[in-house]
Design a protein around this motif. Structure first.
Motif, PDB file in Angstrom:
ATOM      1  N   VAL A   1      -4.090 -10.036  -2.057  1.00  0.00           N
ATOM      2  CA  VAL A   1      -4.719 -11.028  -1.183  1.00  0.00           C
ATOM      3  C   VAL A   1      -4.689 -12.405  -1.843  1.00  0.00           C
ATOM      4  N   ALA A   2      -4.917 -12.458  -3.152  1.00  0.00           N
ATOM      5  CA  ALA A   2      -4.888 -13.740  -3.856  1.00  0.00           C
ATOM      6  C   ALA A   2      -3.498 -14.367  -3.834  1.00  0.00           C
TER       7      ALA A   2
ATOM      8  N   THR B   1      -2.924  -5.344   1.758  1.00  0.00           N
ATOM      9  CA  THR B   1      -1.853  -4.525   1.197  1.00  0.00           C
ATOM     10  C   THR B   1      -1.155  -3.657   2.240  1.00  0.00           C
ATOM     11  N   SER B   2      -1.830  -3.351   3.332  1.00  0.00           N
ATOM     12  CA  SER B   2      -1.202  -2.535   4.384  1.00  0.00           C
ATOM     13  C   SER B   2      -0.118  -3.305   5.116  1.00  0.00           C
TER      14      SER B   2
ATOM     15  N   ALA C   1       0.816  -1.219   0.000  1.00  0.00           N
ATOM     16  CA  ALA C   1       0.000   0.000   0.000  1.00  0.00           C
ATOM     17  C   ALA C   1       0.846   1.264   0.000  1.00  0.00           C
ATOM     18  N   SER C   2       2.051   1.207   0.579  1.00  0.00           N
ATOM     19  CA  SER C   2       2.884   2.413   0.627  1.00  0.00           C
ATOM     20  C   SER C   2       3.443   2.766  -0.760  1.00  0.00           C
ATOM     21  N   ILE C   3       3.486   1.813  -1.661  1.00  0.00           N
ATOM     22  CA  ILE C   3       3.958   2.081  -3.022  1.00  0.00           C
ATOM     23  C   ILE C   3       2.794   2.489  -3.921  1.00  0.00           C
TER      24      ILE C   3
ATOM     25  N   MET D   1      -6.125   0.492  -6.636  1.00  0.00           N
ATOM     26  CA  MET D   1      -5.891  -0.307  -5.427  1.00  0.00           C
ATOM     27  C   MET D   1      -7.088  -1.226  -5.192  1.00  0.00           C
ATOM     28  N   ASP D   2      -8.295  -0.658  -5.259  1.00  0.00           N
ATOM     29  CA  ASP D   2      -9.503  -1.436  -4.991  1.00  0.00           C
ATOM     30  C   ASP D   2      -9.799  -2.457  -6.088  1.00  0.00           C
ATOM     31  N   ASN D   3      -9.567  -2.084  -7.345  1.00  0.00           N
ATOM     32  CA  ASN D   3      -9.960  -2.930  -8.467  1.00  0.00           C
ATOM     33  C   ASN D   3      -8.922  -3.959  -8.890  1.00  0.00           C
TER      34      ASN D   3
END
Length: 189
Positions: A48-49, A55-56, A30-32, A39-41
């Motif tokens: 996660v997959a 991502t955090s 997430a930091s990148i 991010m959401d799509n």
């Protein structure tokens, strides 16, 4: 081709994705990437997959390694469901459940499990309560933090770890078994 592009992908997003793929530092994904539609799509579901970690918390180096494997020539083809997985997964599962007499309620948040003597006897949903019979069972397919919210006394994992899939070859049937004949499993299964 726009039809194959993830929803919300912008030129700056493409730069962040490339930075992620070729990162030399280990930090949360997430930091990148930052916040935004990409991010959401794309990135969150992909992370996660691949790593089974949000991502955090997910390692950018581990995800980068997997992504570099995906883009390697001859590595395979990533298929993305353009219109979701409902038609191929959700709708057939719901139809099967309903054909077997199950009631399927959607758009309901499970607020609380009603329990008596260490047994779930009811489900408190957003706008109703469903009481369970003595032969009913509850299966929770939820992340640990939601299970902990519903069953605070139940110990749940506090950290997320990657899933390891191991694939290996083993001797099998040389031809498919015909109908009416019994398949034999190779020894050592």
């Amino acid at each position: 081709m726009p039809s194959r592009r993830p929803r919300g992908l912008t030129l700056p997003d493409l730069g962040r994705i490339l930075r992620l793929v070729f990162t030399s530092r280990n930090c949360p994904v997430a930091s990148i990437i930052g916040k935004g539609p990409i991010m959401d799509n794309l990135i969150e579901p992909l992370t996660v997959a691949v790593l089974n970690t949000p991502t955090s918390q997910a390692s950018s180096q581990r995800l980068a390694c997997a992504l570099r494997q995906f883009i390697r020539p001859g590595a395979g083809r990533l298929l993305v469901a353009r219109n979701g997985l409902s038609q191929d997964l959700i709708e057939p599962a719901v139809a099967t459940l309903q054909a077997r007499g199950a009631a399927v309620l959607t758009g309901q948040r499970l607020r609380m499990l009603l329990t008596s003597q260490e047994r779930v006897i009811g489900l408190a949903l957003t706008d109703r309560t469903v009481m369970l019979g003595p032969d009913d069972r509850v299966i929770l397919a939820l992340p640990p933090y939601e299970v902990e919210r519903l069953l605070p006394a139940l110990p749940v994992p506090k950290t997320f770890e990657p899933i390891l899939n191991v694939h290996f070859r083993m001797a099998g049937l040389s031809t498919p078994a015909s109908s009416g004949s019994r398949a034999r499993w190779p020894s050592g299964r």
